[in-house]
Design a protein around this motif. Structure first.
Motif, mmCIF file in Angstrom:
data_model
loop_
_atom_site.group_PDB
_atom_site.id
_atom_site.type_symbol
_atom_site.label_atom_id
_atom_site.label_comp_id
_atom_site.label_asym_id
_atom_site.label_seq_id
_atom_site.Cartn_x
_atom_site.Cartn_y
_atom_site.Cartn_z
ATOM 1 N N SER A 190 -4.498 -7.349 -20.609
ATOM 2 C CA SER A 190 -3.109 -7.570 -20.690
ATOM 3 C C SER A 190 -2.606 -6.559 -19.265
ATOM 4 O O SER A 190 -1.807 -7.054 -18.567
ATOM 5 N N GLN A 191 -3.414 -5.590 -19.049
ATOM 6 C CA GLN A 191 -3.219 -4.889 -17.726
ATOM 7 C C GLN A 191 -3.526 -5.620 -16.372
ATOM 8 O O GLN A 191 -2.725 -5.779 -15.663
ATOM 9 N N PHE A 192 -4.618 -6.359 -16.738
ATOM 10 C CA PHE A 192 -5.130 -7.176 -15.324
ATOM 11 C C PHE A 192 -4.123 -8.262 -15.018
ATOM 12 O O PHE A 192 -3.759 -8.439 -14.092
ATOM 13 N N SER A 193 -3.520 -8.908 -16.155
ATOM 14 C CA SER A 193 -2.489 -10.183 -15.833
ATOM 15 C C SER A 193 -1.116 -9.406 -15.918
ATOM 16 O O SER A 193 -0.414 -10.124 -14.631
ATOM 17 N N LEU A 194 -0.765 -8.164 -16.043
ATOM 18 C CA LEU A 194 0.448 -7.561 -15.560
ATOM 19 C C LEU A 194 0.440 -7.381 -14.230
ATOM 20 O O LEU A 194 1.314 -7.970 -13.443
ATOM 21 N N ASP A 195 -0.657 -6.836 -13.508
ATOM 22 C CA ASP A 195 -0.818 -6.579 -12.273
ATOM 23 C C ASP A 195 -0.875 -7.803 -11.135
ATOM 24 O O ASP A 195 -0.253 -7.743 -10.353
ATOM 25 N N LEU A 196 -1.464 -8.923 -11.763
ATOM 26 C CA LEU A 196 -1.239 -10.253 -11.064
ATOM 27 C C LEU A 196 -0.005 -10.649 -11.051
ATOM 28 O O LEU A 196 0.579 -11.242 -10.135
ATOM 29 N N LEU A 197 0.792 -10.651 -12.372
ATOM 30 C CA LEU A 197 2.175 -11.124 -12.270
ATOM 31 C C LEU A 197 3.027 -10.491 -11.522
ATOM 32 O O LEU A 197 3.910 -11.001 -10.975
ATOM 33 N N LEU A 198 2.983 -9.046 -11.493
ATOM 34 C CA LEU A 198 3.859 -8.201 -10.449
ATOM 35 C C LEU A 198 3.455 -8.301 -9.034
ATOM 36 O O LEU A 198 4.429 -8.617 -8.437
ATOM 37 N N TYR A 199 2.373 -8.854 -8.597
ATOM 38 C CA TYR A 199 2.128 -9.219 -7.268
ATOM 39 C C TYR A 199 2.712 -10.478 -6.960
ATOM 40 O O TYR A 199 3.362 -10.537 -5.670
ATOM 41 N N PHE A 200 2.693 -11.519 -7.681
ATOM 42 C CA PHE A 200 3.264 -12.965 -7.224
ATOM 43 C C PHE A 200 4.962 -13.154 -7.785
ATOM 44 O O PHE A 200 5.744 -13.751 -7.129
ATOM 45 N N MET A 201 5.329 -12.083 -8.703
ATOM 46 C CA MET A 201 6.817 -12.170 -9.079
ATOM 47 C C MET A 201 7.732 -11.379 -8.471
ATOM 48 O O MET A 201 8.855 -11.597 -8.278
ATOM 49 N N ILE A 202 7.093 -10.358 -7.977
ATOM 50 C CA ILE A 202 8.125 -9.159 -7.160
ATOM 51 C C ILE A 202 7.431 -8.994 -6.070
ATOM 52 O O ILE A 202 6.627 -8.083 -5.754
ATOM 53 N N PRO A 203 8.212 -9.571 -4.813
ATOM 54 C CA PRO A 203 7.474 -9.405 -3.671
ATOM 55 C C PRO A 203 7.765 -8.204 -3.048
ATOM 56 O O PRO A 203 8.739 -7.485 -3.179
ATOM 57 N N GLY A 204 6.855 -7.245 -2.586
ATOM 58 C CA GLY A 204 7.048 -6.169 -2.128
ATOM 59 C C GLY A 204 6.571 -5.228 -3.113
ATOM 60 O O GLY A 204 6.611 -3.910 -2.646
ATOM 61 N N PHE A 205 6.468 -5.590 -4.390
ATOM 62 C CA PHE A 205 5.943 -4.322 -5.187
ATOM 63 C C PHE A 205 4.578 -3.602 -4.715
ATOM 64 O O PHE A 205 4.615 -2.432 -4.592
ATOM 65 N N TYR A 206 3.676 -4.312 -4.228
ATOM 66 C CA TYR A 206 2.562 -3.700 -3.691
ATOM 67 C C TYR A 206 2.917 -3.899 -2.081
ATOM 68 O O TYR A 206 2.484 -4.753 -1.253
ATOM 69 N N SER A 207 3.701 -2.963 -1.658
ATOM 70 C CA SER A 207 4.450 -3.063 -0.302
ATOM 71 C C SER A 207 3.494 -2.893 1.052
ATOM 72 O O SER A 207 2.557 -2.128 0.846
ATOM 73 N N ASP A 208 3.761 -3.844 1.777
ATOM 74 C CA ASP A 208 2.969 -3.728 3.027
ATOM 75 C C ASP A 208 3.700 -3.335 4.223
ATOM 76 O O ASP A 208 3.234 -3.094 5.561
ATOM 77 N N VAL A 209 5.004 -2.433 3.851
ATOM 78 C CA VAL A 209 5.572 -1.934 5.046
ATOM 79 C C VAL A 209 4.958 -0.485 5.462
ATOM 80 O O VAL A 209 4.777 0.336 4.735
ATOM 81 N N SER A 210 4.999 -0.310 6.773
ATOM 82 C CA SER A 210 4.288 0.919 7.070
ATOM 83 C C SER A 210 5.516 1.878 7.213
ATOM 84 O O SER A 210 6.465 1.389 7.890
ATOM 85 N N PRO A 211 5.524 2.848 6.680
ATOM 86 C CA PRO A 211 6.587 4.099 6.757
ATOM 87 C C PRO A 211 6.895 4.491 7.998
ATOM 88 O O PRO A 211 6.031 4.690 8.855
ATOM 89 N N SER A 212 8.230 4.661 8.110
ATOM 90 C CA SER A 212 8.671 5.095 9.508
ATOM 91 C C SER A 212 9.143 6.582 9.575
ATOM 92 O O SER A 212 9.756 6.852 10.407
ATOM 93 N N TYR A 213 9.038 7.049 8.575
ATOM 94 C CA TYR A 213 9.648 8.485 8.332
ATOM 95 C C TYR A 213 8.327 9.327 8.046
ATOM 96 O O TYR A 213 7.278 9.054 8.079
#
Length: 375
Positions: free
Chosen positions: A145-168
């Motif tokens: 269930s946890q493995f499935s949830l991690d994959l679902l979050l990756y594909f369903m919520i863009p930016g959940f695993y953010s690739d944005v470099s912090p500017s602050y």
């Protein structure tokens, strides 16, 4: 990982309290060096769980590498897979470390040794063979269930695993990490409290975790799979949606949370609890002896629900000191020895069978409102 000191159990006799052909034993190996406790426990005593985890992570890593999968605004799936490998390794290494401390330094144990004198055919934390068999199944379902949830979050919520470099600045990033953890703790506090207050949730789900009356680090995630799944949703997921962390801080948060969880179930309270020692300066800080007291109380343990920091127990009046020895006492332990604080806000009306869900429903509404702008 459900076993406890499996390699030692094989050498014992049945009349010494060991279940034949089982990794569960009823004694603590003494007179061993710290390093001798790091053993085959790096793998699970349930081969199916070990094979399942290694196979799933290996397949994910291979697919992510071959097809170079990356959702816009998110880290590549390969980077996420590497992070998942890191968390898996951390859980094993840090679990071994805490169990080694428990066996090597009895002066730091939260409960006296006599508390662990249990009947034959029970493991060190107080569970019988039927309960252990049930937990093995729940462990497998938890991983799936946890493995499935991690994959679902990756594909369903863009930016959940953010690739944005912090500017602050770094101080601002640390402040955001703290705010994220307090939001996470708020959700997990009310989920945990509801699991105790609602009779059906207690009897069918959360009581599985409380089979461990003398918790040790390996009992941390030994819950009903829905217990772990629900905490992941109202904790990590809700916090990341409401107070998003940048890519690096996201993994720092996950690693700190794993260590904190293992520590508070470790059965030891002191300088060896690295994460708890660092967070002692936070308001209403707790140490592992607070959560250990929660387990000793079983169904009556309607206190000390917080997963991080302890501030929500102080705010809502559910804090208990527990077995606080002088070297590990927090400032609040000294002020309120053995007492339950009145809290800043009275929430007794939220202790009903259904009213206990009101804070979670309100939090869920805020999260869904935020999701509208993300998806």
């Amino acid at each position: 990982s459900c076993g406890f000191f499996a390699e030692y159990g094989k050498e014992e006799k049945e009349d010494e309290g060991v279940i034949p052909t089982s990794p569960y034993v009823t004694y603590i190996p003494e007179k061993l060096e710290l390093s001798q406790h790091f053993s085959s426990l790096m793998l699970s005593s349930d081969p199916v769980s070990t094979i399942l985890e290694i196979s799933a992570l290996s397949l994910l890593t291979l697919l992510a590498w071959v097809y170079e999968i990356q959702v816009p605004g998110s880290k590549s799936l390969l980077e996420v897979a590497v992070g998942m490998w890191g968390l898996s390794l951390l859980r094993r290494v840090y679990n071994n470390y805490l169990e080694a401390v428990y066996c090597t330094y009895p002066q730091y144990r939260t409960q006296p040794v006599r508390e662990h004198v249990l009947r034959s055919k029970r493991d060190l934390v107080g569970r019988d063979r039927e309960q252990l068999a049930a937990i093995v199944l729940q462990d497998r379902l938890t991983f799936i269930s946890q493995f499935s949830l991690d994959l679902l979050l990756y594909f369903m919520i863009p930016g959940f695993y953010s690739d944005v470099s912090p500017s602050y600045s770094l101080p601002r990033r640390v402040a955001q990490l703290l705010l994220n953890h307090y939001v996470m703790s708020f959700g997990m506090y009310w989920c945990h409290r509801a699991l105790h207050k609602n009779s059906w949730l207690w009897e069918n789900i959360h009581s599985v975790h409380h089979w461990a009356k003398h918790p040790l680090s390996r009992t941390t995630y030994q819950d009903h799979w829905l217990d772990n799944f629900g905490n992941a949703i109202v904790g990590h997921v809700f916090a990341q949606i409401l107070v998003p962390l940048d890519g690096e801080m996201f993994w720092v948060s996950r690693f700190l949370r794993v260590c904190e969880s293992l520590e508070k179930h470790s059965g030891v309270s002191g300088k060896f609890n690295l994460v708890h020692s660092v967070q002692r300066w936070l308001p209403c800080a707790q140490m592992p002896h607070h959560h250990d007291w929660h387990h000793e109380g079983h169904k009556g343990c309607n206190y000390t629900f917080s997963s991080l920091g302890g501030v929500w127990d102080c705010v809502f009046g559910t804090r208990r000191t527990g077995r606080a020895r002088e070297p590990v006492q927090t400032a609040r332990d000294v002020r309120e020895p053995g007492e339950q604080g009145g809290g800043v806000i009275s929430t007794r009306y939220l202790d009903g069978q259904f009213t206990c869900f009101i804070p979670l429903c309100a939090l869920t509404g805020v999260v869904f409102n935020s999701l509208v702008g993300l998806i």
